[in-house]
Design a protein around this motif. Structure first.
Motif, PDB file in Angstrom:
ATOM      1  N   THR A 283      -1.115 -20.340  -4.117  1.00  0.00           N
ATOM      2  CA  THR A 283      -0.341 -20.258  -2.874  1.00  0.00           C
ATOM      3  C   THR A 283      -0.506 -18.902  -2.193  1.00  0.00           C
ATOM      4  O   THR A 283      -1.014 -17.941  -2.769  1.00  0.00           O
ATOM      5  CB  THR A 283       1.152 -20.503  -3.140  1.00  0.00           C
TER       6      THR A 283
ATOM      7  N   HIS B 158       6.503 -18.115   4.971  1.00  0.00           N
ATOM      8  CA  HIS B 158       6.636 -19.345   4.190  1.00  0.00           C
ATOM      9  C   HIS B 158       5.529 -19.428   3.142  1.00  0.00           C
ATOM     10  O   HIS B 158       4.363 -19.126   3.436  1.00  0.00           O
ATOM     11  CB  HIS B 158       6.569 -20.565   5.103  1.00  0.00           C
TER      12      HIS B 158
ATOM     13  N   ARG C  29       2.929 -21.397   0.974  1.00  0.00           N
ATOM     14  CA  ARG C  29       2.203 -22.662   1.086  1.00  0.00           C
ATOM     15  C   ARG C  29       0.923 -22.573   0.243  1.00  0.00           C
ATOM     16  O   ARG C  29       0.496 -21.479  -0.151  1.00  0.00           O
ATOM     17  CB  ARG C  29       1.855 -22.978   2.524  1.00  0.00           C
TER      18      ARG C  29
ATOM     19  N   ARG D 209      -4.871 -29.108   2.694  1.00  0.00           N
ATOM     20  CA  ARG D 209      -3.605 -29.660   3.175  1.00  0.00           C
ATOM     21  C   ARG D 209      -3.833 -30.685   4.281  1.00  0.00           C
ATOM     22  O   ARG D 209      -2.959 -31.470   4.611  1.00  0.00           O
ATOM     23  CB  ARG D 209      -2.711 -28.528   3.685  1.00  0.00           C
TER      24      ARG D 209
ATOM     25  N   ASP E 282       5.779 -27.491  -0.301  1.00  0.00           N
ATOM     26  CA  ASP E 282       4.473 -27.775   0.292  1.00  0.00           C
ATOM     27  C   ASP E 282       3.728 -28.759  -0.600  1.00  0.00           C
ATOM     28  O   ASP E 282       4.112 -29.016  -1.751  1.00  0.00           O
ATOM     29  CB  ASP E 282       3.664 -26.482   0.446  1.00  0.00           C
TER      30      ASP E 282
END
Length: 474
Positions: free
Chosen positions: A240, A246, A248, A258, A295
């Protein structure tokens, strides 16, 4: 002993029911298998005259996989005959189906090659050694797992350039360990069999007995130490990044992306997760509810599994420094089903999860299953829970034989939980000096390794001819 088997379903596991058979009756049942399938019957395997084309069998699996990822699968399989073997469980299943079978039905791993054994954390956080892949699990004859393990040891030895004697000894050692462990388990109390497990101390004692040397012991210790670092926290640190405040997943297409999840709307995502949650016991639902989903991304995994739908889900507990990383992996019908019959479970994810629980001495507490978009079946587990595998590139000859012994004994314990160790032991014989089974398995393993090498060469030819697209180095 009652069984429940139909022509179109996989064989039933032993069912003792209310009429519990005597030990002598179970032993006699095992000895009776020898009339149809002598202990040495496996030695003389040869490919059938109508053997399916191995590349064609593999290509049939492409239809249910992500097309853009399939070339990665073939690229990984083309790395070596051993890599090919890891990805070609469907090919071997078709070959095993041509052999005579014993009546020793148990919950098979279905893909019991040596690289599918390793360490992971039990619920008490101690490290245990066990089978760690159950995508192909199904009830079937115990010898199918033994044969796949033995052939993998021969291919692993050849991959390292070891002498033929090393390959032979490793395969025979696995068979002997399976036979002798089954004999011990046949004499144990029922709960003792269920609770038995191979922990770190047991592994080190096995290595000491095998006199493998200091280098192999250091390799084992390094495997344990590395496994202890493979936690959700470590996975989150590695996979990540922080973007606009944030956390993700860090994209690394095509291995981590993603993008494929963006068309999946929130309602579908919530439904899949709720379906998974419903398969957990109440206390574990409470545990899961303390985490918030942060996520998700698609992640390519394995060798034979490449191309199936596989995702990682990032969750956070009390804060971002309290992560949980789950893996959502597509479950398809077992490659054994065309030969043994359909699974008793309508949901392939449930088949995988319950097969794992049958065989493993300790399983991931968050194992569950779910149905996704388009009716696809998935199972869910923690991505990293102190999982570690033996680095076969560092194993020395004596270490490979010791590993074969460890895997053989572990496989026997896994089979004894759902099968009948008394009957299987009576079939195999528990005389340490009777090596008929060991030699037969070793001879099969060498013959099948030859066939796997020929099949791998056929895949290489198809790649060079442009009939199969392969992407290497990914």
């Amino acid at each position: 002993m009652a069984t429940r088997t139909t022509a179109d379903s996989a064989p039933a596991l032993p069912d003792f029911g209310s009429a519990r058979p005597a030990v002598a009756e179970r032993a006699e049942r095992g000895r009776s298998w020898r009339s149809d399938t002598p202990v040495g019957a496996f030695a003389d395997w040869t490919p059938s005259s109508d053997r399916p084309d191995p590349v064609a069998l593999l290509r049939e699996q492409d239809a249910t996989r992500v097309a853009e990822l399939v070339p990665i699968r073939y690229g990984r399989m083309s790395a070596s005959p051993f890599a090919f073997y890891r990805g070609s469980a469907a090919v071997m299943a078709a070959d095993l189906a041509t052999l005579p079978r014993t009546g020793g039905t148990t919950q098979l791993c279905g893909d019991a090659h040596v690289a599918n054994f390793g360490v992971y954390a039990a619920a008490d956080r101690s490290l245990v050694f066990d089978i760690n892949d159950f995508d192909e699990t199904l009830p079937g004859p115990f010898e199918w797992d033994v044969l796949r393990l033995a052939a993998s040891l021969v291919l692993a030895a050849r991959d390292r350039g070891f002498e033929p004697k090393v390959a032979r000894d490793a395969a025979r050692a696995a068979a002997r360990a399976y036979r002798m462990a089954t004999a011990r388990l046949a004499r144990q109390r029922t709960l003792d069999v269920w609770y038995a497990r191979v922990d770190e101390d047991r592994i080190m004692r096995t290595l000491d007995t095998a006199d493998v040397g200091k280098r192999t012991r250091r390799t084992a210790t390094a495997t344990f130490d590395k496994a202890r670092t493979k936690t959700s926290l470590r996975a989150a640190e590695k996979l990540t990044e922080l973007v606009d405040g944030h956390v993700r997943f860090r994209e690394a297409p095509p291995l981590i992306s993603r993008e494929p999840l963006r068309p999946l709307d929130r309602e579908q995502y919530d439904a899949v997760f709720a379906d998974y949650r419903s398969t957990l016991d109440d206390p574990l639902r409470l545990l899961l509810d303390r985490f918030e989903r942060v996520d998700a991304a698609r992640k390519v995994v394995g060798v034979g599994s490449v191309g199936t739908q596989a995702y990682v889900i990032l969750l956070a507990g009390r804060d971002d420094d309290d992560p949980l990383v789950l893996q959502l992996k597509q479950a398809q019908p077992s490659v054994l089903e065309p030969h043994l019959g359909a699974s008793a479970y309508d949901h392939a994810g449930q088949r995988v999860v319950n097969g794992q629980r049958y065989a493993q001495a300790a399983s991931d507490i968050l194992l569950g299953w779910a149905t996704g978009p388009a009716g696809r079946h998935f199972y869910v587990r923690q991505l990293h829970d102190m999982k570690g595998s033996v680095d076969l590139a560092r194993v020395r000859p004596r270490g490979l034989t010791a590993l074969g012994e460890l895997c053989g004994a572990t496989l026997a314990r896994a089979h004894a939980r759902s099968g009948d160790a008394v009957a299987v032991s009576a079939y195999l014989g528990d005389d340490p000096d009777d090596v008929t089974f060991d030699k037969a398995i070793g001879r099969f393993a060498r013959r099948y390794a030859d066939q796997a090498e020929a099949d791998a060469a056929q895949l290489d030819d198809a790649i060079r001819a442009g009939d199969v697209e392969a992407v290497t180095g990914v």
